[in-house]
Design a protein around this motif. Structure first.
Motif, short mmCIF file in Angstrom:
data_model
loop_
_atom_site.label_atom_id
_atom_site.label_comp_id
_atom_site.label_asym_id
_atom_site.label_seq_id
_atom_site.Cartn_x
_atom_site.Cartn_y
_atom_site.Cartn_z
N GLU A 69 -14.76 0.70 -9.38
CA GLU A 69 -14.12 1.97 -9.67
C GLU A 69 -13.77 2.71 -8.38
O GLU A 69 -12.78 3.43 -8.32
CB GLU A 69 -15.00 2.80 -10.60
N GLN A 70 -14.56 2.50 -7.31
CA GLN A 70 -14.22 3.09 -6.02
C GLN A 70 -12.96 2.44 -5.43
O GLN A 70 -12.17 3.09 -4.76
CB GLN A 70 -15.39 2.94 -5.03
N SER A 72 -10.49 1.64 -7.03
CA SER A 72 -9.37 2.22 -7.75
C SER A 72 -8.63 3.23 -6.89
O SER A 72 -7.40 3.27 -6.89
CB SER A 72 -9.87 2.89 -9.04
N GLU A 130 -13.75 -3.00 -16.68
CA GLU A 130 -13.49 -1.92 -15.73
C GLU A 130 -12.38 -2.29 -14.76
O GLU A 130 -11.55 -1.45 -14.41
CB GLU A 130 -14.78 -1.58 -14.97
N VAL A 134 -8.72 -0.39 -14.02
CA VAL A 134 -8.22 -0.04 -12.68
C VAL A 134 -6.80 -0.55 -12.50
O VAL A 134 -5.92 0.17 -12.03
CB VAL A 134 -9.16 -0.59 -11.58
#
Length: 195
Positions: A69-70, A72, A130, A134
């Motif tokens: 997620e980072q 992203s 996830e 993204v």
């Protein structure tokens, strides 16, 4: 490690050790003893921080999901720059060149781990779900800039890109694909989606 010696950042040290065991020896070799031996600490250290080994593994997966997620943000910053295929090639290589493929193998091989992860990722395969979100978010950003066709089916393109990337990197015993191979696959998936 002698008893009574403090370990700095024990959780991260254990996560990194688990990742090394996973990458080197595969999901079946990942045991609490293997992790603590790799980390150079007593087995009790793991159980001091986690209720049991499956709780440790679930937190490892969640930690690696947070890293995805980072990534992203980095991919979103690339929107409108370079080429869409180039940006996606870089993103897929960063994602699957890491421990993500091995974590997917771990998730699919451990029933209790999957059950625990279902509490936070109720559908799909954690990590891949996830990562798909993204990629979809990035494709939407590119569509807003006119670099992806207005009618492009992002809900289909994103999982196709993740599935393609996963298959390209899935063989942990061979060298990973080169950037040209990944770019060629990304370009084929995007055919017709880029104006």
């Amino acid at each position: 490690m002698p008893t009574g010696v403090a370990i700095r950042d024990a959780r991260e040290q254990l996560f990194d050790a688990a990742e090394r065991v996973l990458l080197r020896d595969g999901p079946s070799a990942l045991t609490s003893r293997a992790v603590t031996a790799e980390a150079g600490c007593a087995k009790g250290v793991l159980h001091r921080h986690f209720a049991d080994f499956d709780a440790f593994l679930a937190e490892l997966v969640r930690d690696r999901i947070a890293r995805i997620e980072q990534q992203s943000a980095t991919l979103h910053e690339a929107a409108g720059t370079g080429t869409v295929a180039g940006n996606l090639t870089d993103a897929l290589t960063a994602l699957f060149g890491s421990v993500a493929v091995a974590i997917v193998g771990l998730i699919t091989s451990r029933d209790e781990l999957r059950a625990r992860l279902r509490r936070t990722t109720p559908v799909g395969v954690p990590v891949l779900t996830e990562a798909t979100a993204v990629i979809a978010s990035y494709l939407i950003a590119e569509r807003e800039r006119g670099r992806i066709a207005a009618g492009a089916d992002i809900d289909t393109l994103a999982p196709m890109l993740i599935g393609t990337g996963h298959l390209l990197f899935a063989d942990r015993h061979s060298a990973p694909p080169d950037a040209g191979t990944v770019h060629k696959a990304v370009t084929a998936v995007l055919a017709g989606a880029c104006p």
